[in-house]
Design a protein around this motif. Structure first.
Motif, PDB file in Angstrom:
ATOM      1  N   ARG A 236    -112.688 -31.685 -22.337  1.00  0.00           N
ATOM      2  CA  ARG A 236    -111.375 -31.087 -22.087  1.00  0.00           C
ATOM      3  C   ARG A 236    -110.718 -31.701 -20.854  1.00  0.00           C
ATOM      4  O   ARG A 236    -109.495 -31.846 -20.802  1.00  0.00           O
ATOM      5  CB  ARG A 236    -111.525 -29.572 -21.935  1.00  0.00           C
ATOM      6  CG  ARG A 236    -111.918 -28.886 -23.260  1.00  0.00           C
ATOM      7  CD  ARG A 236    -111.831 -27.373 -23.173  1.00  0.00           C
ATOM      8  NE  ARG A 236    -111.993 -26.781 -24.487  1.00  0.00           N
ATOM      9  CZ  ARG A 236    -113.091 -26.111 -24.883  1.00  0.00           C
ATOM     10  NH1 ARG A 236    -114.112 -25.957 -24.041  1.00  0.00           N
ATOM     11  NH2 ARG A 236    -113.148 -25.597 -26.089  1.00  0.00           N
ATOM     12  N   LYS A 237    -111.524 -32.064 -19.847  1.00  0.00           N
ATOM     13  CA  LYS A 237    -110.967 -32.734 -18.674  1.00  0.00           C
ATOM     14  C   LYS A 237    -110.415 -34.102 -19.052  1.00  0.00           C
ATOM     15  O   LYS A 237    -109.420 -34.563 -18.491  1.00  0.00           O
ATOM     16  CB  LYS A 237    -112.040 -32.887 -17.596  1.00  0.00           C
ATOM     17  CG  LYS A 237    -112.371 -31.597 -16.858  1.00  0.00           C
ATOM     18  CD  LYS A 237    -113.469 -31.795 -15.831  1.00  0.00           C
ATOM     19  CE  LYS A 237    -113.032 -32.716 -14.725  1.00  0.00           C
ATOM     20  NZ  LYS A 237    -114.068 -32.853 -13.669  1.00  0.00           N
ATOM     21  N   ARG A 238    -111.068 -34.753 -20.019  1.00  0.00           N
ATOM     22  CA  ARG A 238    -110.589 -36.064 -20.468  1.00  0.00           C
ATOM     23  C   ARG A 238    -109.176 -35.980 -21.039  1.00  0.00           C
ATOM     24  O   ARG A 238    -108.411 -36.940 -20.965  1.00  0.00           O
ATOM     25  CB  ARG A 238    -111.540 -36.628 -21.528  1.00  0.00           C
ATOM     26  CG  ARG A 238    -111.164 -38.004 -22.046  1.00  0.00           C
ATOM     27  CD  ARG A 238    -112.161 -38.511 -23.073  1.00  0.00           C
ATOM     28  NE  ARG A 238    -111.806 -39.819 -23.574  1.00  0.00           N
ATOM     29  CZ  ARG A 238    -110.984 -40.023 -24.605  1.00  0.00           C
ATOM     30  NH1 ARG A 238    -110.462 -38.990 -25.247  1.00  0.00           N
ATOM     31  NH2 ARG A 238    -110.692 -41.255 -25.001  1.00  0.00           N
ATOM     32  N   ALA A 239    -108.823 -34.821 -21.572  1.00  0.00           N
ATOM     33  CA  ALA A 239    -107.486 -34.652 -22.147  1.00  0.00           C
ATOM     34  C   ALA A 239    -106.397 -34.826 -21.097  1.00  0.00           C
ATOM     35  O   ALA A 239    -105.266 -35.218 -21.416  1.00  0.00           O
ATOM     36  CB  ALA A 239    -107.369 -33.279 -22.796  1.00  0.00           C
ATOM     37  N   ALA A 240    -106.743 -34.544 -19.834  1.00  0.00           N
ATOM     38  CA  ALA A 240    -105.770 -34.668 -18.743  1.00  0.00           C
ATOM     39  C   ALA A 240    -105.849 -36.019 -18.046  1.00  0.00           C
ATOM     40  O   ALA A 240    -105.117 -36.263 -17.080  1.00  0.00           O
ATOM     41  CB  ALA A 240    -105.992 -33.549 -17.733  1.00  0.00           C
ATOM     42  N   TRP A 241    -106.723 -36.894 -18.517  1.00  0.00           N
ATOM     43  CA  TRP A 241    -106.881 -38.221 -17.909  1.00  0.00           C
ATOM     44  C   TRP A 241    -105.575 -39.006 -18.063  1.00  0.00           C
ATOM     45  O   TRP A 241    -105.068 -39.175 -19.182  1.00  0.00           O
ATOM     46  CB  TRP A 241    -108.026 -38.950 -18.595  1.00  0.00           C
ATOM     47  CG  TRP A 241    -108.334 -40.319 -18.076  1.00  0.00           C
ATOM     48  CD1 TRP A 241    -108.313 -40.737 -16.797  1.00  0.00           C
ATOM     49  CD2 TRP A 241    -108.732 -41.455 -18.861  1.00  0.00           C
ATOM     50  NE1 TRP A 241    -108.669 -42.058 -16.709  1.00  0.00           N
ATOM     51  CE2 TRP A 241    -108.920 -42.524 -17.968  1.00  0.00           C
ATOM     52  CE3 TRP A 241    -108.946 -41.654 -20.224  1.00  0.00           C
ATOM     53  CZ2 TRP A 241    -109.309 -43.790 -18.392  1.00  0.00           C
ATOM     54  CZ3 TRP A 241    -109.331 -42.900 -20.654  1.00  0.00           C
ATOM     55  CH2 TRP A 241    -109.512 -43.962 -19.750  1.00  0.00           C
ATOM     56  N   PRO A 242    -104.983 -39.501 -16.978  1.00  0.00           N
ATOM     57  CA  PRO A 242    -103.679 -40.168 -17.058  1.00  0.00           C
ATOM     58  C   PRO A 242    -103.643 -41.373 -18.003  1.00  0.00           C
ATOM     59  O   PRO A 242    -102.589 -41.709 -18.538  1.00  0.00           O
ATOM     60  CB  PRO A 242    -103.422 -40.598 -15.608  1.00  0.00           C
ATOM     61  CG  PRO A 242    -104.236 -39.659 -14.784  1.00  0.00           C
ATOM     62  CD  PRO A 242    -105.469 -39.393 -15.590  1.00  0.00           C
TER      63      PRO A 242
END
Length: 222
Positions: free
Chosen positions: A107-113
């Motif tokens: 889920r954190k990867r979803a916010a990866w720029p």
């Protein structure tokens, strides 16, 4: 791959344009280094059509359940393709099968720029594209001639040797913006991840990769 490196940003732009024009010419006559390199950087045909059946068969019932749950989390933010089972399995094994931590990282990867760059690169490669079809990768090769070479290690994993030779590092650092450089590196890494995922499905186990960089001219100031 090439002769003397270009000396100015304008030369780099010209070299990049020449590489694109050359690729069109290569398509017409079937010759030239861009296409030859793309063929060298492919994977065995059986890997491109492999399924994840063997990869998942080796899992225990509990691991299969955790993998299925993790894949649903992965699908919330990423496109699922024929080799995504291997990607999901990497998240789980990295966290020693702690599903909660694996889900959190996904889920954190979803916010990866740079996620959009990575996703677009993977989609292009799955459509039959090759590494050197990327304008950013061609730009890097125009400044620092390199050729990734694939070898298989003693345990069957992928070894990638990237030989840069005597690179003009200062020119390399000034030939593109930080954003352009980062985008090209994301494309390179996504290409490597996809190749590992394909080989994993073909081998029935997770295949990892080690990269070796050989470059003269890099110092502490870089």
């Amino acid at each position: 791959m090439r002769g003397e490196p270009p000396r100015t940003r304008a030369d780099v732009d010209d070299a990049d344009a020449d590489a694109a024009d050359g690729a069109d010419a290569d398509a017409a006559d079937g010759t030239g280094s861009p296409h030859e390199l793309n063929e060298l950087l492919g994977v065995p045909p059986h890997a491109e059509t492999a399924t994840s059946e063997g990869l998942l068969a080796a899992l225990s019932a509990d691991q299969k359940a955790k993998h299925a749950a993790a894949k649903r989390v992965f699908a919330e933010t990423s496109a699922v393709d024929a080799f995504s089972d291997a990607t999901v399995l990497r998240f789980l094994t990295f966290h020693r099968w702690n599903a909660e931590r694996a889900h959190a990282q996904m889920r954190k990867r979803a916010a990866w720029p740079r996620k959009a760059i990575a996703d677009a690169a993977r989609a292009r490669l799955l459509r039959g594209g090759r590494l050197f079809d990327s304008a950013g990768v061609r730009r890097i090769s125009a400044v620092t001639p390199f050729c990734p070479e694939h070898l298989i290690g003693a345990h069957g994993d992928l070894c990638v040797f990237i030989s840069l030779g005597a690179a003009d590092v200062d020119l390399f650092m000034s030939s593109m913006t930080k954003a352009e450089f980062e985008a090209s590196q994301v494309e390179l890494l996504e290409w490597l991840l996809l190749r590992c995922d394909q080989l994993s499905c073909a081998a029935g186990r997770l295949v990892s990769a080690i990269q070796f960089f050989d470059c003269h001219g890099i110092g502490l100031k870089h």
